[in-house]
Design an enzyme around this catalytic site. Sequence first.
Site, PDB file in Angstrom:
ATOM      1  N   GLU A 258      11.739  27.981 -13.831  1.00 21.20           N
ATOM      2  CA  GLU A 258      12.254  28.723 -14.994  1.00 21.20           C
ATOM      3  C   GLU A 258      11.292  29.868 -15.193  1.00 21.20           C
ATOM      4  O   GLU A 258      10.117  29.637 -15.459  1.00 21.20           O
ATOM      5  CB  GLU A 258      12.203  27.859 -16.253  1.00 21.20           C
ATOM      6  CG  GLU A 258      13.045  26.630 -16.242  1.00 21.20           C
ATOM      7  CD  GLU A 258      14.499  26.947 -16.179  1.00 21.20           C
ATOM      8  OE1 GLU A 258      14.909  27.972 -16.745  1.00 21.20           O
ATOM      9  OE2 GLU A 258      15.216  26.185 -15.524  1.00 21.20           O
ATOM     10  N   CYS A 297      11.568  31.788 -23.908  1.00 20.13           N
ATOM     11  CA  CYS A 297      12.166  32.204 -22.634  1.00 20.13           C
ATOM     12  C   CYS A 297      13.604  32.642 -22.821  1.00 20.13           C
ATOM     13  O   CYS A 297      14.133  33.413 -22.036  1.00 20.13           O
ATOM     14  CB  CYS A 297      12.073  31.070 -21.627  1.00 20.13           C
ATOM     15  SG  CYS A 297      12.683  29.503 -22.253  1.00 20.13           S
TER      16      CYS A 297
HETATM   17  P1  NDP Z   1       1.886  32.073 -16.066  1.00 17.61           P
HETATM   18  O1  NDP Z   1       2.832  32.176 -14.953  1.00 17.61           O
HETATM   19  O2  NDP Z   1       0.612  32.773 -15.972  1.00 17.61           O
HETATM   20  O3  NDP Z   1       1.546  30.567 -16.362  1.00 17.61           O
HETATM   21  C1  NDP Z   1       2.519  29.550 -16.366  1.00 17.61           C
HETATM   22  C2  NDP Z   1       1.882  28.247 -15.937  1.00 17.61           C
HETATM   23  O4  NDP Z   1       1.434  28.368 -14.597  1.00 17.61           O
HETATM   24  C3  NDP Z   1       0.649  27.874 -16.745  1.00 17.61           C
HETATM   25  O5  NDP Z   1       0.576  26.479 -16.875  1.00 17.61           O
HETATM   26  C4  NDP Z   1      -0.474  28.362 -15.878  1.00 17.61           C
HETATM   27  O6  NDP Z   1      -1.690  27.712 -16.119  1.00 17.61           O
HETATM   28  C5  NDP Z   1       0.064  28.004 -14.520  1.00 17.61           C
HETATM   29  N1  NDP Z   1      -0.560  28.718 -13.412  1.00 17.61           N
HETATM   30  C6  NDP Z   1      -0.911  30.013 -13.361  1.00 17.61           C
HETATM   31  N2  NDP Z   1      -1.416  30.285 -12.155  1.00 17.61           N
HETATM   32  C7  NDP Z   1      -1.377  29.149 -11.432  1.00 17.61           C
HETATM   33  C8  NDP Z   1      -1.776  28.779 -10.119  1.00 17.61           C
HETATM   34  N3  NDP Z   1      -2.285  29.665  -9.286  1.00 17.61           N
HETATM   35  N4  NDP Z   1      -1.612  27.513  -9.726  1.00 17.61           N
HETATM   36  C9  NDP Z   1      -1.071  26.587 -10.551  1.00 17.61           C
HETATM   37  N5  NDP Z   1      -0.690  26.892 -11.805  1.00 17.61           N
HETATM   38  C10 NDP Z   1      -0.826  28.139 -12.242  1.00 17.61           C
HETATM   39  O7  NDP Z   1       2.683  32.490 -17.321  1.00 17.61           O
HETATM   40  P2  NDP Z   1       2.165  32.618 -18.831  1.00 17.61           P
HETATM   41  O8  NDP Z   1       2.258  31.297 -19.477  1.00 17.61           O
HETATM   42  O9  NDP Z   1       0.895  33.338 -18.919  1.00 17.61           O
HETATM   43  O10 NDP Z   1       3.308  33.531 -19.392  1.00 17.61           O
HETATM   44  C11 NDP Z   1       3.441  34.785 -18.824  1.00 17.61           C
HETATM   45  C12 NDP Z   1       4.870  35.208 -18.778  1.00 17.61           C
HETATM   46  O11 NDP Z   1       5.709  34.173 -18.276  1.00 17.61           O
HETATM   47  C13 NDP Z   1       5.444  35.507 -20.100  1.00 17.61           C
HETATM   48  O12 NDP Z   1       5.025  36.739 -20.570  1.00 17.61           O
HETATM   49  C14 NDP Z   1       6.904  35.429 -19.790  1.00 17.61           C
HETATM   50  O13 NDP Z   1       7.328  36.615 -19.203  1.00 17.61           O
HETATM   51  C15 NDP Z   1       6.992  34.332 -18.794  1.00 17.61           C
HETATM   52  N6  NDP Z   1       7.421  33.073 -19.388  1.00 17.61           N
HETATM   53  C16 NDP Z   1       8.655  32.638 -19.109  1.00 17.61           C
HETATM   54  C17 NDP Z   1       9.110  31.470 -19.641  1.00 17.61           C
HETATM   55  C18 NDP Z   1      10.435  30.931 -19.262  1.00 17.61           C
HETATM   56  O14 NDP Z   1      10.767  29.795 -19.598  1.00 17.61           O
HETATM   57  N7  NDP Z   1      11.262  31.637 -18.572  1.00 17.61           N
HETATM   58  C19 NDP Z   1       8.312  30.688 -20.585  1.00 17.61           C
HETATM   59  C20 NDP Z   1       7.005  31.219 -20.791  1.00 17.61           C
HETATM   60  C21 NDP Z   1       6.596  32.343 -20.190  1.00 17.61           C
HETATM   61  P3  NDP Z   1      -2.878  28.448 -16.901  1.00 17.61           P
HETATM   62  O15 NDP Z   1      -2.366  28.688 -18.270  1.00 17.61           O
HETATM   63  O16 NDP Z   1      -3.976  27.457 -16.835  1.00 17.61           O
HETATM   64  O17 NDP Z   1      -3.135  29.716 -16.149  1.00 17.61           O
END
Ligand code: NDP
Length: 673
Positions: A258, A297
């Site tokens: 997602e 989202c």
């Molecule tokens: P990220 O993609 O940075 O993070 C999402 C998850 O992935 C977090 O748990 C993060 O952990 C983890 N993660 C990041 N890098 C890695 C890696 N290399 N290996 C394993 N896990 C990883 O998204 P954000 O939460 O920062 O949100 C950023 C954007 O995502 C928002 O601005 C929005 O555009 C989108 N978003 C979309 C959603 C949806 O449902 N469609 C919901 C929320 C956000 P950690 O926090 O520890 O980095």
Amino acid sequence: MKTVQLLNYARDAWIPGHGVLAELTSAIDGSLVATIGSGGLDFGDMLRHAREVGGPALRAMTFHDRARMIKGLGLAIMSRKEELYELNYLTGATRKDGWIDIEGGAGTLFSFSSKARRELPDAHVLLDGAVEPLSKSGSFIGQHIYTSMQGAAVHINAFNFPVWGMLEKLAPTLLAGMPAIVKPASSTAYLCEAAVRVMIDTGLLPPGAVQLIVGGVGDLFDHLTGQDVVSFTGSASTALKLRSHPVVQRESVKFVAEQDSLNASLLGPDAAPGTPEFDLFVKEVVNEMTVKAGQKCTAIRRAMAPAEHLDAVEAAIRERLSATRVGDPREKESRMGALVSTDQRDDVRGQIAKLTAAGARIVAGNPDASPGIAGGAFMEPILLRTDDPWGTAAVHDVEAFGPVSTVMPYRNIADAISLANRGMGSLALSLFTLSPDVAREFVQGAAAYHGRMLVIDRTNAAESTGHGSPLPVLVHGGPGRAGGSEEMGGVRGVKHYMQRTAIQSSPTMIAAISEQYIPGGPKHEVKLHPFRCRMSELKIGDTLKTKSRAVTIEDIEHFAEFTGDKFYAHMDEEAAKASPIFEGRVAHGYLILSFAAGLFVDPDPGPVLANTGLENLRFLTPLYPGDSMRVELTVRAKSLKSEDTGVVRWAVEIFNQKDELVATYDLLTENVP
Ligand code: NDP
């Protein structure tokens, strides 16, 4: 509040991470809330523990055992919700926002639990579709089945709904009989950790069923296999990085994503200012901009209106936004709290700058203002406008994950469809119209690009669940930019964590494998009428064989007179003979069903409470006057509807005097469990 180090939950123990710890701050004032880290964890070992301890324990339980377990987890969340609400405020969320996350999360567990008890058998295997006949005599058949995958589900969650985001994945995973390793987003991991603690404290989860990583996932992905599933929510860039991991590629690891979504809402061409649909549209756009400070989202990023109504739409949204009080989420008067962090606010400001650089104008709010408490991550809601949505590509491509939306015009329905689809795949779209013609044309033109669509008007708005609310019973996900996956959707979501296998064998073998009666499979004739037994006393395959009764021409005529059904095939010998199907007058299908009930029903009060329906009814061989019929009533499957009601699915097979199958159907009864 005292600063704490959040703990990982690995191999059924709470373990602090070693080495460098990340600091988590309050969205309200920037103060330190907790530290986290996962240094020192053996990620390969965690996966092994899930596969070797959690998986077997969960797979030993039936769907109904697991359904009762997740209901218990939901009850525990509800009974300790105030602890969670206290932490919720620190994420910048108001009580109303927290209700969606915390009580919405528990509600998702309840909904999955009751759906599973109603729709899944009290067994370990789920059938997919009907038996496929593969041979003349029926000794060799095909049946698709689902069984639990034997790896671990790795859940990587977004920051915005630390409780719901975890539970909407855990419910279908645990129901499927698969253990999970949960990795919450760092910034709000303290709330997720607290919710995991509540669930572990219940003692309901078998060892190895749930583990938690607070911090990075280290080399976890290097240890994945084709029996594992990764379920991700977050940004498209992280999703791409993770789904391109060489082990994910090499092992064909199932990857559910997602990700970013530029959801749209559309004011129908009929919904002029002054109509209820116009007001509902404006209210929903503002609601989606401000709930959870727009960090959803499913939030509306693109609000589309007929060109001639765009000024009115802009003015109405501005007026409503001006009444939105931004401030301390703990205060009742605050309509909108803070973003999750000042970093996230910087990110949103950067995305707004991209939108304005591309030509969109800010028509409400100042992105540089910092209302609320000093040090907090507050910002004003920002409304942008473009009058050239085709020339301003950024409005369809740049997601500002905060209280930000852009209004834009469309010329006609075809243009609106193209603009909506220009988002290249979204999670949710809403259309405000009273016109069924508009609804049909728009939805048929746009559905392929959107995971969920709401058509709202004055008749359904009061009961609508809203644009932005994913529901456990409906799919959540979308094509293309939205990640290309589906979550939830009731039993559909459970199947993501199960493997479908085509089984080819005899009915006896397939009945044994699937723990259900299969036509042609073994039956055990019972002496005691099965209507005298509680559901728990009935065994799959128990069969009542009735005596036979003749069907006469007088029966057919009596039935025709009594019910008024005088269709020629029952009443007119010549016309019936002339039909390509019958050789003469035949018994009514409903007469056959009624006689069948007369043959198999045991009349006295007892553990069978009600007949709740028939399914899959087929009339296969005509019954002529002078023929006779008998019934075999077999327990096909059993499930629990509630604590004190069970549902028995009976296979009803009606035979004639030549043992040809006249009719077959499933009868559903409510029974005392
Ligand atoms: P990220 O993609 O940075 O993070 C999402 C998850 O992935 C977090 O748990 C993060 O952990 C983890 N993660 C990041 N890098 C890695 C890696 N290399 N290996 C394993 N896990 C990883 O998204 P954000 O939460 O920062 O949100 C950023 C954007 O995502 C928002 O601005 C929005 O555009 C989108 N978003 C979309 C959603 C949806 O449902 N469609 C919901 C929320 C956000 P950690 O926090 O520890 O980095």
